[in-house]
Design an enzyme around this catalytic site. Structure first.
Site, PDB file in Angstrom:
ATOM      1  N   SER A 125       0.828  -1.203   0.000  1.00 11.42           N
ATOM      2  CA  SER A 125       0.000   0.000   0.000  1.00 11.42           C
ATOM      3  C   SER A 125       0.864   1.256   0.000  1.00 11.42           C
ATOM      4  CB  SER A 125      -0.904   0.001   1.238  1.00 11.42           C
ATOM      5  OG  SER A 125      -1.502   1.265   1.435  1.00 11.42           O
ATOM      6  N   GLU A 169       0.292   3.620   1.771  1.00  5.36           N
ATOM      7  CA  GLU A 169       0.376   4.039   3.172  1.00  5.36           C
ATOM      8  C   GLU A 169       1.693   3.601   3.806  1.00  5.36           C
ATOM      9  OE1 GLU A 169      -1.729   5.853   5.099  1.00  5.36           O
ATOM     10  OE2 GLU A 169      -3.101   6.212   3.419  1.00  5.36           O
ATOM     11  N   TYR A 218      -1.927   0.427  10.237  1.00  5.63           N
ATOM     12  CA  TYR A 218      -2.158  -0.207   8.940  1.00  5.63           C
ATOM     13  C   TYR A 218      -0.902  -0.110   8.078  1.00  5.63           C
ATOM     14  CZ  TYR A 218      -3.788  -0.888   4.163  1.00  5.63           C
ATOM     15  OH  TYR A 218      -3.915  -1.324   2.867  1.00  5.63           O
TER      16      TYR A 218
END
Length: 335
Positions: free
Chosen positions: A127, A129, A151
């Site tokens: 991701s 992120e 996350y």
């Protein structure tokens, strides 16, 4: 016939990937939670149109025994590990379950693969992120990670686990560092689908405001149906590797809301209400990807424009509320 196993097959990406693999002639297996099989109408809605063509197996990423059993039964040629707790805001509320599912789950899948089917090709869903608090866009495969949520941390850990199994055990394991990708199948808890679903409801007179958090957050948004092809291409390569998958264009949440409302003939500024409760404790301000490696090596490039992606979502949300309404509403909005 190649056999593929998809964890997270009931999610947005899993459903598009399942369709794609079926079109390629694969035998497609998917891991689902037992509760999904008990409530298929609610839990399996994204794959209901292809459910009869799939082989679904009950299991949990938190249980190595169930993962091991599924691998024993399926013995896949390719494994796409998409299953995760993927709602970033929720990871601030329950960081422990996020880490358990995303880190331990990835380790369980890799461990079962190594023990039972070491020639199985593996894909890990990374991701953007993972980059988190980096200050300079665009980000590439060489950009250092700086996650700012549990996350993001869990995905960085999964990335390193994937690399470790590739290097230590000679597993064909690749990681796709996917930037935000949306579609009509996105869950309504995500800000993009929240915006399009609220805009549809407001246009049809069912509510009168849209509560949002930070409008200045900037993301690189593409269409999920295209991103699953990039996953497949990674797995087909002679050598496993890691790739950023992105459009190379950035838009703010404000931009997304403005475009969405304009498509239904409304002004977003009249309806968007800022709610401090939706601000994250530690936000990521500007993520934009450099997917030149994916284009050069895989031959992959995003084809769907930002506007077309948003339009696809808006049409779906209008039709879900009032079938047949989208054509008239969106045609009149062009005038």
């Amino acid at each position: 016939m190649k056999r593929a196993l998809i964890t997270g097959i009931t999610g947005q990406d899993g459903s598009y990937l399942a369709e794609f693999l079926l079109s390629k002639g694969y035998e497609v297996h998917g891991m689902v939670r037992h509760v999904a099989l008990e409530n298929p109408e609610h839990r399996l809605w994204r794959i209901r149109h292809i459910k009869d063509q799939l082989h679904l197996h009950s299991g949990s990423l938190e249980s190595y025994a169930s993962i091991h059993q599924i691998f024993s039964n399926v013995m896949p040629d390719e494994c796409y590990h998409l299953g995760a707790q993927s709602f970033v805001s929720y990871s601030f509320d329950d960081e422990f379950s996020t880490m358990l599912t995303n880190v331990t789950g990835t380790h369980h899948v890799l461990g079962a693969l190594k023990q039972l089917k070491p020639d199985c090709r593996f894909y890990f869903a990374g991701s953007s992120e993972m980059f988190g608090g980096v200050t300079k866009p665009p980000q590439s495969e060489d950009t250092p990670f700086h996650p700012r949520s549990s996350y993001g941390i869990s995905k960085v850990t999964g990335f390193h686990l994937t690399q470790n199994y590739r290097e230590a055990y000679d597993i064909h394991a690749s990681c796709g560092i996917l930037y935000n990708h949306e579609s009509p199948r996105r869950g309504k808890e995500f800000v993009t689908r929240k915006i399009t679903s609220y805009a549809a409801r407001i246009k049809l007179g069912l509510c009168d405001e849209l509560p949002l958090g930070n409008l200045d957050t900037v993301r690189d948004w593409g269409h999920a149906k295209e991103y699953v092809r990039a996953m497949w291409l990674m797995v087909q390569q002679d050598k496993p590797d890691d790739y950023v998958v992105a459009t190379g264009e950035a838009h703010s949440v404000r931009d997304f809301a403005k475009l969405t409302f304009s498509l239904v003939g409304l002004d977003s500024e009249k309806y968007v209400v800022i709610n401090p409760d939706f601000f994250r404790p530690s936000d990521v301000n500007h993520l934009m990807g450099d997917a030149s490696k994916a284009e050069r090596v895989l031959g992959w490039k995003s084809q769907t424009s930002f506007e077309d992606m948003v339009r696809d979502m808006v049409i779906t949300d209008l039709e879900l509320i009032e079938p047949g309404s989208s054509k008239g509403i969106m045609e009149s909005a062009k005038v």
